[in-house]
Design a protein around this motif. Sequence first.
Motif, PDB file in Angstrom:
ATOM      1  N   ILE A  54       5.065  37.955 101.741  1.00 63.66           N
ATOM      2  CA  ILE A  54       5.548  38.544 100.492  1.00 63.66           C
ATOM      3  C   ILE A  54       5.613  37.466  99.418  1.00 63.66           C
ATOM      4  O   ILE A  54       6.294  36.454  99.589  1.00 63.66           O
ATOM      5  N   ASN A  55       4.884  37.668  98.339  1.00 62.19           N
ATOM      6  CA  ASN A  55       4.961  36.749  97.196  1.00 62.19           C
ATOM      7  C   ASN A  55       6.041  37.230  96.245  1.00 62.19           C
ATOM      8  O   ASN A  55       6.106  38.429  95.937  1.00 62.19           O
ATOM      9  N   THR A  56       6.871  36.318  95.781  1.00 63.33           N
ATOM     10  CA  THR A  56       7.988  36.726  94.936  1.00 63.33           C
ATOM     11  C   THR A  56       8.164  35.832  93.723  1.00 63.33           C
ATOM     12  O   THR A  56       7.842  34.650  93.743  1.00 63.33           O
ATOM     13  N   TYR A  57       8.691  36.444  92.686  1.00 60.68           N
ATOM     14  CA  TYR A  57       9.244  35.726  91.531  1.00 60.68           C
ATOM     15  C   TYR A  57      10.266  36.659  90.886  1.00 60.68           C
ATOM     16  O   TYR A  57       9.917  37.724  90.380  1.00 60.68           O
ATOM     17  N   ASN A  58      11.520  36.265  90.957  1.00 62.23           N
ATOM     18  CA  ASN A  58      12.616  37.101  90.440  1.00 62.23           C
ATOM     19  C   ASN A  58      12.475  38.545  90.919  1.00 62.23           C
ATOM     20  O   ASN A  58      12.415  39.488  90.126  1.00 62.23           O
ATOM     21  N   ALA A  59      12.436  38.692  92.230  1.00 63.89           N
ATOM     22  CA  ALA A  59      12.126  39.991  92.851  1.00 63.89           C
ATOM     23  C   ALA A  59      13.332  40.623  93.532  1.00 63.89           C
ATOM     24  O   ALA A  59      13.170  41.401  94.475  1.00 63.89           O
ATOM     25  N   GLU A  60      14.523  40.335  93.071  1.00 63.97           N
ATOM     26  CA  GLU A  60      15.720  40.803  93.762  1.00 63.97           C
ATOM     27  C   GLU A  60      15.898  42.325  93.717  1.00 63.97           C
ATOM     28  O   GLU A  60      16.566  42.897  94.581  1.00 63.97           O
ATOM     29  N   GLU A  61      15.295  42.997  92.748  1.00 63.94           N
ATOM     30  CA  GLU A  61      15.557  44.434  92.541  1.00 63.94           C
ATOM     31  C   GLU A  61      15.283  45.279  93.784  1.00 63.94           C
ATOM     32  O   GLU A  61      16.109  46.085  94.191  1.00 63.94           O
ATOM     33  N   HIS A  62      14.115  45.094  94.397  1.00 65.18           N
ATOM     34  CA  HIS A  62      13.737  45.914  95.544  1.00 65.18           C
ATOM     35  C   HIS A  62      13.688  45.136  96.856  1.00 65.18           C
ATOM     36  O   HIS A  62      13.394  45.730  97.903  1.00 65.18           O
ATOM     37  N   LEU A  63      13.956  43.846  96.823  1.00 66.67           N
ATOM     38  CA  LEU A  63      13.657  42.996  97.967  1.00 66.67           C
ATOM     39  C   LEU A  63      14.397  43.392  99.238  1.00 66.67           C
ATOM     40  O   LEU A  63      13.816  43.363 100.342  1.00 66.67           O
ATOM     41  N   ARG A  64      15.652  43.758  99.139  1.00 66.43           N
ATOM     42  CA  ARG A  64      16.400  44.145 100.345  1.00 66.43           C
ATOM     43  C   ARG A  64      15.743  45.340 101.035  1.00 66.43           C
ATOM     44  O   ARG A  64      15.603  45.357 102.266  1.00 66.43           O
ATOM     45  N   GLU A  65      15.368  46.331 100.259  1.00 56.83           N
ATOM     46  CA  GLU A  65      14.732  47.521 100.815  1.00 56.83           C
ATOM     47  C   GLU A  65      13.383  47.170 101.444  1.00 56.83           C
ATOM     48  O   GLU A  65      13.022  47.678 102.510  1.00 56.83           O
ATOM     49  N   VAL A  66      12.642  46.288 100.785  1.00 55.22           N
ATOM     50  CA  VAL A  66      11.343  45.853 101.296  1.00 55.22           C
ATOM     51  C   VAL A  66      11.502  45.116 102.625  1.00 55.22           C
ATOM     52  O   VAL A  66      10.777  45.375 103.596  1.00 55.22           O
ATOM     53  N   LEU A  67      12.472  44.219 102.697  1.00 58.90           N
ATOM     54  CA  LEU A  67      12.687  43.435 103.920  1.00 58.90           C
ATOM     55  C   LEU A  67      13.224  44.293 105.060  1.00 58.90           C
ATOM     56  O   LEU A  67      12.872  44.073 106.223  1.00 58.90           O
TER      57      LEU A  67
END
Length: 260
Positions: A12-25
């Motif tokens: 997973i590539n991220t940059y300021n991705a907190e919005e959906h990250l929990r659901e994605v993980l």
Amino acid sequence: MNIDNKTISVVINTYNAEEHLREVLDAVKGFDEIVVCDMESTDSTTDIARRYGCKIVTFPKAGHKSAEPARTFAIQSASSEWVLVVDADEIISDALREYLYDRIADKDCPQGLFIPRQGMFMSQMMHLSYPDYQLRFFVREGTVWPPYVHTFPVVKGRVEKIPRRRRDLAMLHLANDTVHSILQSSQKLWTGCFTVPTGVQILQVVHSERGMARRQGRIDKGSTKQFLSVCGSSKDDGKQAQQPKLTRSTLHILDLLFKP
């Protein structure tokens, strides 16, 4: 899940991705490894990834506007033979996970798979864009991802597509769930100007959803400003989201489209 010692790493590539990250993980917990390649986020992205036990690697943000320059580095940071690339706003189903492990257990498995992707708009499935195929599953060794936006990786070997009829295997794309987010992301990518394809796609979606909004009583005569206001509202706190600035020509088209 591990079949015949063949493993899959999720990247997973991220940059300021907190919005959906929990659901994605949460959705990729069943894979053997999760690698988060972060481009120096300033929000809680890496804290979230750390709490989920992800392997975290860093790629310099520099002046990059997209994740593509960091893709190959992220892929090669994985330890498994097989890699599944997931964006930080995409959800993987249990059915897809099981399907991928079944495929790599097959001796005739291709070296790469295009996976269908299902978009969302206002919490509803978007059918116009499906299957929106993405080449996201492949062997790690020898795979290179060109450092340009909206490119596909170059995979050594045979590549196939998951049949479009298998909607149960589609990745769920959470981004662009409102008109506001579509316009905002488009302007970020195209420096504030709409290209013809992007504008047409947005107008098609807006036209369809405007009719639904009227039928549901959320708007009366369907004015441009009122509809964009409804679509731009934040799902989390119910507050009005600030609309991005639109070009005069785009507003003119929208005004024509929204006339009762």
